[in-house]
Design a protein around this motif. Structure first.
Motif, short mmCIF file in Angstrom:
data_model
loop_
_atom_site.label_atom_id
_atom_site.label_comp_id
_atom_site.label_asym_id
_atom_site.label_seq_id
_atom_site.Cartn_x
_atom_site.Cartn_y
_atom_site.Cartn_z
N PRO A 239 0.78 -1.18 0.00
CA PRO A 239 0.14 0.04 0.06
C PRO A 239 0.83 1.46 -0.19
CG PRO A 239 0.07 -0.94 2.09
CD PRO A 239 0.75 -1.81 1.44
N PHE A 240 0.48 2.11 -0.92
CA PHE A 240 1.24 3.41 -0.78
C PHE A 240 0.37 4.53 -1.48
CE2 PHE A 240 2.79 1.15 -4.59
CZ PHE A 240 2.61 1.96 -5.77
N THR A 241 0.84 5.85 -1.14
CA THR A 241 0.10 6.82 -1.86
C THR A 241 0.70 7.39 -3.16
OG1 THR A 241 1.13 8.37 -0.44
CG2 THR A 241 -0.98 7.49 0.30
N MET A 242 0.04 8.22 -3.76
CA MET A 242 0.62 9.05 -4.95
C MET A 242 1.72 10.08 -4.56
SD MET A 242 -0.09 7.68 -7.84
CE MET A 242 -0.59 6.24 -7.22
N LEU A 243 1.62 10.53 -3.17
CA LEU A 243 2.61 11.31 -2.38
C LEU A 243 3.89 10.54 -2.27
CD1 LEU A 243 3.72 13.95 -1.16
CD2 LEU A 243 2.55 13.13 1.00
N ALA A 248 9.42 9.42 -4.31
CA ALA A 248 10.47 8.59 -4.75
C ALA A 248 10.86 9.22 -6.16
CB ALA A 248 9.59 7.28 -5.14
N ALA A 249 10.04 9.83 -6.93
CA ALA A 249 10.54 10.28 -8.26
C ALA A 249 11.20 11.95 -8.15
CB ALA A 249 9.11 10.45 -9.12
N ASN A 250 11.06 12.37 -6.77
CA ASN A 250 11.99 13.59 -6.55
C ASN A 250 11.05 14.74 -7.07
OD1 ASN A 250 13.42 15.03 -5.01
ND2 ASN A 250 15.03 15.07 -6.53
N ALA A 255 3.75 17.98 -10.95
CA ALA A 255 4.58 17.43 -12.00
C ALA A 255 4.49 16.06 -12.14
CB ALA A 255 5.96 17.85 -11.36
N LEU A 256 4.16 15.35 -11.29
CA LEU A 256 3.96 13.75 -11.63
C LEU A 256 2.59 13.52 -12.57
CD1 LEU A 256 5.29 10.96 -10.87
CD2 LEU A 256 3.44 11.00 -8.96
N GLU A 257 1.75 14.17 -12.21
CA GLU A 257 0.48 14.30 -12.77
C GLU A 257 0.82 14.87 -14.13
OE1 GLU A 257 -2.71 13.35 -12.12
OE2 GLU A 257 -2.48 12.73 -10.03
N VAL A 258 1.43 16.01 -14.40
CA VAL A 258 1.78 16.38 -15.73
C VAL A 258 2.48 15.64 -16.45
CG1 VAL A 258 2.59 18.32 -16.91
CG2 VAL A 258 1.27 18.85 -15.03
N GLY A 259 3.37 14.82 -15.96
CA GLY A 259 4.32 14.08 -16.76
C GLY A 259 3.78 12.66 -17.08
N PHE A 260 3.02 12.19 -16.52
CA PHE A 260 2.21 10.86 -16.67
C PHE A 260 1.16 11.26 -17.85
CE2 PHE A 260 3.99 8.62 -13.51
CZ PHE A 260 3.87 7.14 -14.02
N ARG A 261 0.37 12.52 -17.78
CA ARG A 261 -0.52 12.91 -18.83
C ARG A 261 0.30 13.38 -20.27
NH1 ARG A 261 -5.58 13.56 -17.19
NH2 ARG A 261 -6.10 13.85 -15.03
N ASP A 262 1.16 13.81 -20.07
CA ASP A 262 1.87 14.05 -21.22
C ASP A 262 2.80 13.24 -22.20
OD1 ASP A 262 1.21 16.70 -21.04
OD2 ASP A 262 3.03 17.59 -20.37
N PHE A 263 3.31 12.18 -21.05
CA PHE A 263 4.22 11.06 -21.73
C PHE A 263 3.49 9.60 -21.88
CE2 PHE A 263 6.82 14.47 -20.71
CZ PHE A 263 7.72 14.61 -21.79
N GLY A 265 -0.28 9.45 -21.43
CA GLY A 265 -1.65 9.55 -21.70
C GLY A 265 -2.65 9.33 -20.69
N THR A 266 -2.26 9.23 -19.40
CA THR A 266 -2.98 8.83 -18.46
C THR A 266 -2.65 9.44 -17.06
OG1 THR A 266 -3.99 6.80 -17.41
CG2 THR A 266 -1.55 6.62 -17.78
N THR A 267 -3.06 9.12 -15.93
CA THR A 267 -2.68 9.56 -14.71
C THR A 267 -1.95 8.64 -13.80
OG1 THR A 267 -4.58 8.66 -13.59
CG2 THR A 267 -4.92 10.73 -14.58
N PRO A 268 -0.92 9.08 -12.91
CA PRO A 268 -0.27 8.03 -12.28
C PRO A 268 -1.31 7.01 -11.63
CG PRO A 268 0.54 10.38 -11.82
CD PRO A 268 -0.70 10.29 -12.54
N ALA A 269 -2.31 7.42 -11.24
CA ALA A 269 -3.23 6.56 -10.34
C ALA A 269 -3.95 5.39 -11.30
CB ALA A 269 -4.31 7.23 -9.55
N ALA A 270 -4.17 5.77 -12.41
CA ALA A 270 -4.75 4.96 -13.44
C ALA A 270 -3.88 4.12 -13.92
CB ALA A 270 -5.27 5.85 -14.47
N TYR A 271 -2.47 4.58 -14.07
CA TYR A 271 -1.39 3.57 -14.52
C TYR A 271 -1.15 2.61 -13.44
CZ TYR A 271 3.17 2.10 -16.31
OH TYR A 271 4.13 1.42 -16.85
#
Length: 333
Positions: A239-243, A248-250, A255-263, A265-271
């Motif tokens: 179990p872990f959160t998006m935080l 972990a990604a620093n 920024a994490l949300e934007v990176g996943f959407r741009d590269f 095509g989804t959100t971190p949670a959906a991935y």
């Protein structure tokens, strides 16, 4: 491919009755439900098979006029059929595809509804590639896990550049495996060729994610997205959160949300949900897994069984119980 593609093979089984032929084919393909349409006609057949659970070859020759479908409990594979003599039809819902000499037939053995061998001398070679190897190639090349049917183009014509390239590799593997050839004694070479075959299929055979191949050339995921994905895979059962993922990604969560959407095509949670859904599916497909369905859901972070079933059905076109049943193991709960 040249005429020596039709070189004879050493039969492991041969006979004259249909039931015996089906039993022999079952040893090479897994469980089959089969029928014969011309029972009054003589049937001379022979079957040979070689390989292992990663990649196997079945060569069969008979007088045709029969059909079959994959039975329950058969492992999922990419079947690559090389017709040598005669023709066969494959049903995918309302679509019927014909395979003849000079064309490769590609199909997920669990997605095709039936295969019909026409009433004529029939000879074919079928390579069966473990489906997990193909999905791993998709994930590695496209940097995202595939989900649901891949919708591979079922026919490759030898006259096309793609058909010729894939057919040449298939023929190399067939010759190397047939009659207990050199590949049967070289597991490293077998593993490498299996991976090369999966790689060619992902890159060259049209499928529902083909459009991402061109996009990927221009959109190489930045380091923080790759670090986030590595963290998710390494801790997929925890179990872990998006935080936690962002830390972990620093980067920040934004920024994490934007990176996943741009590269991606989804959100971190959906991935994360996608890779956990895949992990649950692998457990359901494992006939040795004795865990109840609800325990599998909880193991991979799905706490609402009804919602899990709906997501699973939308992704794979079947209920979790259907997957468990096809694995050959009854649902304990």
């Amino acid at each position: 491919m040249t005429e020596d593609a039709s070189l004879d093979f050493t039969a492991r089984f041969q006979g004259a009755t249909f039931d015996d032929m089906v039993e022999a084919l079952t040893k090479g393909f897994g469980s089959l439900d089969a029928w014969r349409t011309g029972r009054e006609k003589p049937l001379d057949w022979k079957v040979g098979f070689w390989g292992d659970e990663r990649l196997s070859l079945v060569s069969n020759q008979d007088s045709g006029d029969w059909g079959a479908r994959t039975g329950h409990g058969t492992p999922e594979t990419l079947a690559i059929v090389v017709p040598r003599m005669g023709a066969l039809n494959v049903g995918f819902g309302r679509t019927v595809v014909e395979a003849t000499p000079g064309r490769l037939l590609l199909m997920n053995n669990l997605e095709s509804e039936w295969v019909s061998i026409q009433a004529a001398p029939h000879r074919s070679d079928t390579l069966s590639l473990n489906w997990t190897i193909l999905t791993q190639a998709f994930a590695a090349i496209l940097e995202r896990p595939p989900i649901g049917p891949m919708e591979l183009a079922p026919i490759l014509d030898f006259s096309t550049a793609t058909g010729q390239l894939v057919a040449n590799l298939v023929q190399t593997i067939v010759i190397g495996m047939r009659n207990n050839g050199p590949l049967a004694h070289s597991p490293i070479a077998m593993a490498n060729l299996s991976q090369a075959l999966a790689d060619l299929v992902v890159r060259l055979v049209p499928h529902k994610l083909s459009h991402l191949l061109d996009k990927k050339i221009h959109l190489i995921a930045p380091q923080h997205v790759r670090r986030a994905i590595e963290f998710m895979h390494a801790n997929i059962a925890q179990p872990f959160t998006m935080l936690s993922v962002a830390e972990a990604a620093n980067v920040s969560i934004r920024a994490l949300e934007v990176g996943f959407r741009d590269f991606k095509g989804t959100t971190p949670a959906a991935y994360l949900r996608t890779i956990r859904l895949q992990a649950a599916r692998e457990d359901l497909r494992d006939p040795s897994n004795r865990q109840p369905l609800r325990d599998i859901c909880l193991k991979w972070g799905f706490f609402h069984f009804g919602r899990f079933s709906a997501i699973y059905r939308a992704a794979y076109g079947e209920n979790p119980s259907d997957t468990r049943r096809r694995s050959g193991r009854p649902l304990p709960g």
